[in-house]
Design a protein around this motif. Sequence first.
Motif, PDB file in Angstrom:
ATOM      1  N   UNK A  47       0.815  -1.220   0.000  1.00 41.40           N
ATOM      2  CA  UNK A  47       0.000   0.000   0.000  1.00 41.40           C
ATOM      3  C   UNK A  47       0.845   1.264   0.000  1.00 41.40           C
ATOM      4  N   UNK A  48       2.130   1.154   0.326  1.00 41.90           N
ATOM      5  CA  UNK A  48       2.999   2.337   0.316  1.00 41.90           C
ATOM      6  C   UNK A  48       4.083   2.238  -0.761  1.00 41.90           C
ATOM      7  N   UNK A  49       3.974   1.256  -1.645  1.00 40.15           N
ATOM      8  CA  UNK A  49       4.971   1.075  -2.700  1.00 40.15           C
ATOM      9  C   UNK A  49       5.033   2.288  -3.618  1.00 40.15           C
ATOM     10  N   UNK A  50       3.918   2.964  -3.822  1.00 41.79           N
ATOM     11  CA  UNK A  50       3.910   4.151  -4.685  1.00 41.79           C
ATOM     12  C   UNK A  50       4.794   5.256  -4.117  1.00 41.79           C
ATOM     13  N   UNK A  51       4.866   5.364  -2.786  1.00 41.69           N
ATOM     14  CA  UNK A  51       5.739   6.373  -2.171  1.00 41.69           C
ATOM     15  C   UNK A  51       7.207   6.016  -2.361  1.00 41.69           C
ATOM     16  N   UNK A  52       7.526   4.744  -2.296  1.00 41.68           N
ATOM     17  CA  UNK A  52       8.900   4.312  -2.552  1.00 41.68           C
ATOM     18  C   UNK A  52       9.291   4.605  -3.988  1.00 41.68           C
ATOM     19  N   UNK A  53       8.384   4.339  -4.914  1.00 43.77           N
ATOM     20  CA  UNK A  53       8.649   4.633  -6.319  1.00 43.77           C
ATOM     21  C   UNK A  53       8.828   6.122  -6.566  1.00 43.77           C
ATOM     22  N   UNK A  54       7.961   6.938  -5.961  1.00 46.06           N
ATOM     23  CA  UNK A  54       8.064   8.394  -6.087  1.00 46.06           C
ATOM     24  C   UNK A  54       9.399   8.871  -5.535  1.00 46.06           C
ATOM     25  N   UNK A  55       9.773   8.365  -4.359  1.00 48.06           N
ATOM     26  CA  UNK A  55      11.041   8.736  -3.725  1.00 48.06           C
ATOM     27  C   UNK A  55      12.207   8.389  -4.638  1.00 48.06           C
ATOM     28  N   UNK A  56      12.209   7.180  -5.179  1.00 54.00           N
ATOM     29  CA  UNK A  56      13.306   6.751  -6.042  1.00 54.00           C
ATOM     30  C   UNK A  56      13.406   7.626  -7.288  1.00 54.00           C
ATOM     31  N   UNK A  78       9.068  16.684 -13.349  1.00 60.05           N
ATOM     32  CA  UNK A  78       7.897  16.033 -12.764  1.00 60.05           C
ATOM     33  C   UNK A  78       6.663  16.231 -13.656  1.00 60.05           C
ATOM     34  N   UNK A  79       6.531  17.419 -14.265  1.00 56.93           N
ATOM     35  CA  UNK A  79       5.409  17.662 -15.171  1.00 56.93           C
ATOM     36  C   UNK A  79       5.474  16.724 -16.375  1.00 56.93           C
ATOM     37  N   UNK A  80       6.685  16.394 -16.807  1.00 58.76           N
ATOM     38  CA  UNK A  80       6.840  15.436 -17.911  1.00 58.76           C
ATOM     39  C   UNK A  80       6.272  14.073 -17.544  1.00 58.76           C
ATOM     40  N   UNK A  81       6.203  13.796 -16.220  1.00 57.48           N
ATOM     41  CA  UNK A  81       5.632  12.530 -15.747  1.00 57.48           C
ATOM     42  C   UNK A  81       4.163  12.685 -15.356  1.00 57.48           C
ATOM     43  N   UNK A  82       3.599  13.870 -15.591  1.00 55.45           N
ATOM     44  CA  UNK A  82       2.198  14.107 -15.246  1.00 55.45           C
ATOM     45  C   UNK A  82       1.980  14.561 -13.817  1.00 55.45           C
ATOM     46  N   UNK A  83       3.041  14.989 -13.136  1.00 54.44           N
ATOM     47  CA  UNK A  83       2.938  15.442 -11.749  1.00 54.44           C
ATOM     48  C   UNK A  83       3.163  16.952 -11.695  1.00 54.44           C
ATOM     49  N   UNK A  84       2.125  17.706 -11.389  1.00 60.82           N
ATOM     50  CA  UNK A  84       2.277  19.158 -11.342  1.00 60.82           C
ATOM     51  C   UNK A  84       2.128  19.673  -9.923  1.00 60.82           C
ATOM     52  N   UNK A  85       2.752  20.836  -9.693  1.00 59.57           N
ATOM     53  CA  UNK A  85       2.768  21.407  -8.346  1.00 59.57           C
ATOM     54  C   UNK A  85       1.394  21.835  -7.861  1.00 59.57           C
ATOM     55  N   UNK A  86       0.455  22.049  -8.770  1.00 62.43           N
ATOM     56  CA  UNK A  86      -0.872  22.472  -8.344  1.00 62.43           C
ATOM     57  C   UNK A  86      -1.851  21.308  -8.200  1.00 62.43           C
ATOM     58  N   UNK A  87      -1.367  20.099  -8.400  1.00 58.39           N
ATOM     59  CA  UNK A  87      -2.222  18.923  -8.265  1.00 58.39           C
ATOM     60  C   UNK A  87      -2.314  18.531  -6.788  1.00 58.39           C
ATOM     61  N   UNK A  88      -3.485  18.743  -6.200  1.00 57.86           N
ATOM     62  CA  UNK A  88      -3.654  18.445  -4.770  1.00 57.86           C
ATOM     63  C   UNK A  88      -4.403  17.139  -4.543  1.00 57.86           C
ATOM     64  N   UNK A  89      -4.982  16.575  -5.591  1.00 51.26           N
ATOM     65  CA  UNK A  89      -5.741  15.334  -5.438  1.00 51.26           C
ATOM     66  C   UNK A  89      -5.293  14.276  -6.431  1.00 51.26           C
ATOM     67  N   UNK A  90      -3.982  14.066  -6.524  1.00 54.99           N
ATOM     68  CA  UNK A  90      -3.472  13.015  -7.395  1.00 54.99           C
ATOM     69  C   UNK A  90      -4.035  11.681  -6.907  1.00 54.99           C
ATOM     70  N   UNK A  91      -4.456  10.841  -7.838  1.00 58.77           N
ATOM     71  CA  UNK A  91      -5.118   9.580  -7.501  1.00 58.77           C
ATOM     72  C   UNK A  91      -4.296   8.710  -6.550  1.00 58.77           C
ATOM     73  N   UNK A  92      -2.981   8.677  -6.735  1.00 58.11           N
ATOM     74  CA  UNK A  92      -2.121   7.799  -5.924  1.00 58.11           C
ATOM     75  C   UNK A  92      -1.345   8.575  -4.857  1.00 58.11           C
ATOM     76  N   UNK A  93      -0.752   9.709  -5.221  1.00 54.81           N
ATOM     77  CA  UNK A  93       0.143  10.440  -4.317  1.00 54.81           C
ATOM     78  C   UNK A  93      -0.544  11.524  -3.497  1.00 54.81           C
ATOM     79  N   UNK A  94      -1.759  11.879  -3.834  1.00 58.64           N
ATOM     80  CA  UNK A  94      -2.431  12.974  -3.126  1.00 58.64           C
ATOM     81  C   UNK A  94      -1.844  14.308  -3.553  1.00 58.64           C
TER      82      UNK A  94
END
Length: 156
Positions: A47-56, A78-94
């Motif tokens: 359930x926390x593997x996504x955080x390990x992947x994000x960290x890596x 990070x935006x190239x990976x679909x992660x933007x600074x204004x995204x507050x409700x990312x499906x996996x990372x929040x």
Amino acid sequence: MRELQRILPSSKSNARSSQPNVGDSKSYILVSKLAHEVYEKYVVDVNSAHLSGFTFVIISIVYLAGGKIEEELLWSQMRRMGLSEDKVNHLVLGNIKQSLELLVQQRYLQKDKVNGPEGNTMYYELAERTLDGPINDKIKEYVAQIVKKDNISLAA
């Protein structure tokens, strides 16, 4: 348990080169002595593997940038990976900003504001938990495998 030497950001250590590059507070990490198979079976939480992947991934980006990266360039990657600074409700990372800040709190990264001719610039730099010998060696090994395999570039 192992104590990590707290380090100052490189801009602050360069400005005060007569002082050691170590802060007053102490950081500790727990290091597992379990065999890899046992650790994977009984300790790893899927359930926390996504955080390990994000960290890596984030640590790898900073590592490939030479151990220090301007905040805007990190967000660009990070935006190239679909992660933007204004995204507050990312499906996996929040909240993506909070996920990045968690890496600072956990001492994988440190933030440093540098005053320059164009104004203040924020940098992210590898911190003591990432620079710890065994962790650093594993990161180098994995990053080298990925770069060799995919010929990855950090060009914006």
